[in-house]
Scaffold this motif. Structure first.
Motif, PDB file in Angstrom:
ATOM      1  N   ASP A 169      65.207   8.982 -51.397  1.00  0.00           N
ATOM      2  CA  ASP A 169      65.042   8.470 -50.180  1.00  0.00           C
ATOM      3  C   ASP A 169      63.721   8.683 -49.403  1.00  0.00           C
ATOM      4  OD1 ASP A 169      67.667   7.569 -49.735  1.00  0.00           O
ATOM      5  OD2 ASP A 169      68.418   9.694 -49.040  1.00  0.00           O
ATOM      6  N   ALA A 172      61.117   6.487 -51.095  1.00  0.00           N
ATOM      7  CA  ALA A 172      61.538   4.986 -50.227  1.00  0.00           C
ATOM      8  C   ALA A 172      60.793   5.014 -48.956  1.00  0.00           C
ATOM      9  CB  ALA A 172      62.838   4.666 -50.264  1.00  0.00           C
ATOM     10  N   ARG A 173      60.912   6.224 -48.433  1.00  0.00           N
ATOM     11  CA  ARG A 173      60.232   6.222 -46.928  1.00  0.00           C
ATOM     12  C   ARG A 173      58.652   5.846 -46.869  1.00  0.00           C
ATOM     13  NH1 ARG A 173      61.799  11.374 -45.080  1.00  0.00           N
ATOM     14  NH2 ARG A 173      63.894  10.433 -45.356  1.00  0.00           N
ATOM     15  N   LEU A 177      60.017   1.315 -47.599  1.00  0.00           N
ATOM     16  CA  LEU A 177      61.306   0.351 -47.925  1.00  0.00           C
ATOM     17  C   LEU A 177      62.373   0.489 -46.990  1.00  0.00           C
ATOM     18  CD1 LEU A 177      61.100   1.024 -51.805  1.00  0.00           C
ATOM     19  CD2 LEU A 177      60.183  -0.909 -50.190  1.00  0.00           C
ATOM     20  N   TYR A 179      65.731   2.791 -45.486  1.00  0.00           N
ATOM     21  CA  TYR A 179      66.938   3.931 -45.714  1.00  0.00           C
ATOM     22  C   TYR A 179      68.148   2.893 -45.868  1.00  0.00           C
ATOM     23  CZ  TYR A 179      70.370   7.616 -45.101  1.00  0.00           C
ATOM     24  OH  TYR A 179      71.479   8.312 -45.251  1.00  0.00           O
ATOM     25  N   GLY A 181      67.037   5.013 -49.439  1.00  0.00           N
ATOM     26  CA  GLY A 181      66.128   4.630 -50.421  1.00  0.00           C
ATOM     27  C   GLY A 181      66.672   4.089 -51.826  1.00  0.00           C
ATOM     28  N   ILE A 185      64.958   1.182 -53.997  1.00  0.00           N
ATOM     29  CA  ILE A 185      63.974   1.465 -55.002  1.00  0.00           C
ATOM     30  C   ILE A 185      64.476   0.483 -56.294  1.00  0.00           C
ATOM     31  CG2 ILE A 185      63.139   3.210 -56.552  1.00  0.00           C
ATOM     32  CD1 ILE A 185      62.523   4.840 -54.185  1.00  0.00           C
TER      33      ILE A 185
END
Length: 338
Positions: A169, A172-173, A177, A179, A181, A185
């Motif tokens: 997560d 990804a942040r 990207l 949430y 994540g 990903i």
């Protein structure tokens, strides 16, 4: 018709209820997700989650009963997640379950959320052989558990900092990207080169079955900062693939080491990150090389749901285990029950 258990799951940001017969036959499995509510915050806000559970728990229970073709009088027991998780969220489900158990005069069965994830496997494969090793990997937990038989757990290792799902997560942040994540990903990594970025693997001290992912997360952030300072644009697909491979390498190595050490020919995956395609494929391939078998639930049973709680409760019901009406939420509950 068998033992019919209604289960409630409210440990985080899903309000869920299910009716399962004899631990294997799912009559209903209703999940109301709060992902859209929390997405704008980049993660789960505990107070918001608790309020949403209060709004949704009764309608979700009602829908589960209707879908199962039952009313309250057709139930043999009510089960509920009482930990670990967000304390406010847990209390909503626990209060609802206690009220039903008292009103209907049927057994109340408190279930450990991690035990529920484990039993998502038995929900679809009740004949899994013991002993076995389970990797429980989710947003809040990364644990290796030896299961000697039903209800008998030994915690072999756990994360010392970020859980794997939490690291997904956070990375990804920073990659922009969104949430949650993990799925984002996993999807992006399919277009990237997992050898493109050299990232560390933390295996900790020799013989340890614990995990650590905070250093890996920091390495990703530092790499992205260096790219910006040099006026370069990091390839997000390469970064996602390289990060995912670094996480999966460690999870795979530790899980297989646990299986070797404790003589287990069967390995199971549990938790939201168990749906990760790279983890499944690599661990399956490595396990087969060693003559071991890997099992995991379908994706819908990897994430938080109530059917898995009902399955775990069924085996407790068979052992005559019942929780008192004083049952309380335990936000930091261990898989061993402490």
């Amino acid at each position: 018709m068998g033992v019919k258990i209604l289960a409630i799951e409210t440990s985080c940001d899903e309000t869920a209820a299910a009716v399962v017969v004899d631990g294997v036959k799912i009559l209903s499995n209703i999940i109301s997700s709060q992902v859209d509510v929390h997405r704008k915050f980049g993660g789960v806000v505990p107070e918001v989650a608790s309020r949403k559970h209060l709004e949704l728990v009764n309608p979700v229970i009602r829908e589960a009963l209707i879908a199962a073709g039952l009313d309250f009088t057709g139930l043999d027991a009510v089960a509920v997640t009482y930990g670990p998780g967000l304390v406010g969220a847990l209390l909503v489900g626990v209060a609802a379950a206690k009220a039903m158990a008292f009103a209907l005069d049927i057994p109340l069965i408190g279930v450990n959320h991690l035990e529920g994830h484990i039993y998502a496997n038995f929900l679809v494969r009740p004949d899994l052989p013991f002993p076995l090793v389970c990797l429980v990997v989710s947003g809040g937990h990364t644990d290796l558990v030896l299961i000697r038989h039903h209800g008998d757990y030994v915690l072999l290792g756990s994360t010392r900092d970020d859980a794997a799902g939490e690291a997904f997560d956070k990375v990804a942040r920073v990659l922009g990207l969104g949430y949650p994540g993990g799925p984002l990903i996993d999807r992006l990594a399919r277009d990237g080169d997992e050898e493109a970025v050299d990232l560390p693997r933390s295996y900790l001290e020799e013989g340890s079955l614990d995990f650590s992912f905070s250093g890996l997360k920091s390495a990703v952030i530092n790499h992205l900062h260096r790219c910006r300072q040099q006026g370069e644009e990091a390839d997000r697909a390469h970064m996602a693939a390289s990060f995912q491979k670094a996480v999966v390498d460690v999870l795979t190595a530790k899980t297989l080491e646990a299986a070797r050490r404790y003589g287990c020919s069967t390995i199971i995956l549990a938790g939201g990150v168990a749906a990760n395609s790279r983890l499944r494929s690599l661990l399956d391939a490595r396990a087969r090389q060693e003559g071991r078998r890997l099992f995991y639930p379908p994706p819908v049973l990897c994430t938080d749901n109530a059917a898995m709680i009902a399955c775990a409760a069924y085996y407790r019901y068979l052992r005559g285990e019942e929780s008192p009406l004083t049952l309380n939420a335990v936000p930091h509950l261990s898989i061993t029950g402490r």
